[in-house]
Write a protein that holds these residues in place. Structure first.
Motif, PDB file in Angstrom:
ATOM      1  N   ILE A   1       0.825  -1.204   0.000  1.00 49.80           N
ATOM      2  CA  ILE A   1       0.000   0.000   0.000  1.00 49.80           C
ATOM      3  C   ILE A   1       0.863   1.259   0.000  1.00 49.80           C
TER       4      ILE A   1
ATOM      5  N   ILE B   1       0.560   5.508   0.822  1.00 49.43           N
ATOM      6  CA  ILE B   1      -0.331   6.426   1.555  1.00 49.43           C
ATOM      7  C   ILE B   1      -0.166   7.862   1.070  1.00 49.43           C
ATOM      8  N   ASN B   2      -1.226   8.635   1.212  1.00 54.22           N
ATOM      9  CA  ASN B   2      -1.253  10.009   0.689  1.00 54.22           C
ATOM     10  C   ASN B   2      -0.570  10.959   1.672  1.00 54.22           C
ATOM     11  N   ALA B   3       0.726  10.773   1.837  1.00 50.90           N
ATOM     12  CA  ALA B   3       1.477  11.597   2.789  1.00 50.90           C
ATOM     13  C   ALA B   3       2.937  11.679   2.381  1.00 50.90           C
TER      14      ALA B   3
ATOM     15  N   ALA C   1      -6.950   8.242   0.563  1.00 50.23           N
ATOM     16  CA  ALA C   1      -5.998   8.212   1.684  1.00 50.23           C
ATOM     17  C   ALA C   1      -4.848   7.264   1.375  1.00 50.23           C
ATOM     18  N   ALA C   2      -5.145   6.221   0.628  1.00 45.17           N
ATOM     19  CA  ALA C   2      -4.120   5.249   0.269  1.00 45.17           C
ATOM     20  C   ALA C   2      -4.596   4.463  -0.943  1.00 45.17           C
ATOM     21  N   TYR C   3      -3.654   3.842  -1.643  1.00 49.74           N
ATOM     22  CA  TYR C   3      -3.989   2.925  -2.732  1.00 49.74           C
ATOM     23  C   TYR C   3      -3.257   1.610  -2.524  1.00 49.74           C
TER      24      TYR C   3
END
Lengths: 213, 213, 213, 213
Positions: C80, C82-84, C108-110
């Motif tokens: 995964i 994450i959007n960070a 938020a994540a893929y």
């Protein structure tokens, strides 16, 4: 019965040395055993001189030298000290011996006179991680352990002596990545247990504690 | 110039022992140096007997015993062997000595006769992780290293000898969590470099390779 | 069938990046699969732009981005992204975002679109340590993995894509203490196996590979 | 102000779970903050049901779920929970889901609503090792963190919630080799600090705490 406990000055950029911090916290009397405490300079040669002065001054039955083992997970009861100074960093007065003998007339190594496995087992009974170790390194800790056992061998045959390494305490690892530590309270408790076991076990116990490598 | 290289049988549940796997892969001649290879049983006492038989049979100038050090990250050139058998697990014939001397008339420890720091540095020059180690443990590896150095001390004074520990190879750690390893190719290459350095360096080099603990 | 493989520029003071070193060594054709190789800058934002340019230029069926995971023991197939963005060190152009979203309109994540467990199992069959990982960190590796999966989600729905982290190679850890590594040959072999598995497994296999924490 | 703190039942063969041991030791009132404590079963699905019952019963302003992270060195403030159950071992009722979504209508992941970096920094100020973590694993800890944040997202928008992982306590590692731990006293103190920081920081602080991988 009198036990001399020594810890070291901070070294290697650390602000404290958990070995002496723990010793300072110990009581002066443990079950009729008188505890004498000393801080030893983290300096080649001078450390052994100070140690011998303390031995002469206090005439202890048992001497347990304690040092900091940054990177170790548990209380390490050292099995053996080797006749080799090989300093990765300078000591507190700038000395950095490389592959020098500690005493030219000393044995290649001396084994601890303490009941090392009994000490480790007694400490573990109280829920504190402990183990026998087969190397005290080649810095001032090994130097002092070797010096103590050399002095016992040459001059003070009725003293029982040995060395215990303790982990960092938590405040020392705040900015170190994935580095183990133990609370100062547990280190102090472990040393109290070690003193009692050193007095109570005339001989060491026979249990498996060896390392494959 | 003749060099005897020994590796061990697999032990502790492993199917291979990288020490002998690497030695098998080595050439029989390295720069005019004749290489003699032997596999030694991972058994207390018998391992030293087999080692001495090989020494008598081949009359080598240099003996390098090699063993597996599961859990270590790099090629470890051992500094010292101690007079203590303390087996955490049984050996390959079920012996599990606890705190026994290897030879009752032996020194507390013997230092390696090899140029240990030169070997480590030469290996690192080829991009292979290596370091001096201050403990070979208390199992059959230390036992054989001690036995070799005892034999040299008592009977074969013109032999140079020592011990090298090597990490697991990758196939051994597939089901072990966070366990280091080295490719068999690099272990083999490191041993070839170690042979050359052992021949080429009359004396060890003076560089920092000590450990604080 | 065409697979785009990307590696990164060296960063963080390293002279090489094993991700691109391994990709360079790969063949251009693997069992009728065409391999396209690209090096991507270790720079926030620009790395995703270069990745999209390569996707547009080559129109691949599968995209596998590869990065260096210093400190990991095995080939890590990432689960995964994450959007960070949260950079511990500056990237190769000095950017150091802290707690910023990668795409404000992204999830938020893929999750990876690759058969992550099948890839790990196939690699292990060849004696090479591998595992599924649940974090790609918060530096440029996670950034690129997130960017790839965002692009697939928004624009390139027919591409399968994901990310693989590889350990240091030996030469990088010579002066790092107790740091794991893998030979470049095994990393290269692992990536070849990963390509084949990505093509051959329509769906991932159902086996335990989770982590407690 | 009311804070619900949850710990877990022991699992994986352990006799205690330091998460709930620490919570039990906490005071019921911290600087006017009311502390409500609950133990949650280490069971998929049921854990989230019990958590929601406690939320309904106590109507807290903040929920901090706490779990055991065996193998970690420091207090880990979790950044994100992912929509994946992937159990390496069975839970306390024998369930072992593999690669299942936790909620089919949930996001791929949810970010913690707590000021995670402020919490880590406040804990470190007291000499206790702490860090932000980017993975809570794929077992019941991640499951509960995801469940909490899903519930907040769908039903309880005015609650702030998140997850903290704590290391083993010393008694748990006595027979585990080289495994980190923290004293129960420090874990308890860290959770008290975390409660205060969660109340006092409206927004998180902007400091570097990211991981490269």
């Amino acid at each position: 019965m009198k036990v001399l406990l020594t810890g070291f000055e901070p070294f290697g950029g650390e602000r404290v040395n958990p070995s002496y911090e723990a010793i300072k916290n110990m009581p002066d009397i443990i079950e009729n055993i008188q505890i004498v405490k000393a801080e030893i300079p983290t300096v080649f040669k001078k450390s052994i001189q100070v140690l011998e002065e303390k031995i002469i001054e206090h005439n202890p039955d048992i001497v347990i030298c304690v040092g900091q083992a940054g990177g170790r997970f548990e209380i390490s009861i050292e099995r053996i000290a080797i006749n080799a100074d090989d300093a990765r960093i300078p000591d507190n007065e700038g000395n950095q011996p490389i592959d020098e003998k500690i005493f030219s007339d000393g044995d290649a190594a001396y084994f601890s006179k303490l009941p090392i496995k009994a000490i480790a087992e007694e400490i573990k009974k109280f829920g504190i991680p402990a183990a026998v170790s087969n190397t005290a390194g080649t810095f001032v800790c090994n130097h002092v352990m070797y010096g103590l056992l050399y002095l016992i061998d040459k001059k003070y045959a009725n003293i029982k002596g040995g060395f215990i390494h303790v982990p960092f305490i938590p405040q020392q690892v705040i900015n170190k990545f994935n580095t183990p530590y133990m609370s100062l309270e547990q280190i102090t408790q472990a040393l109290i247990i070690a003193v009692k076991a050193s007095v109570n076990y005339e001989e060491d116990i026979k249990i498996t504690q060896g390392k494959i490598c």
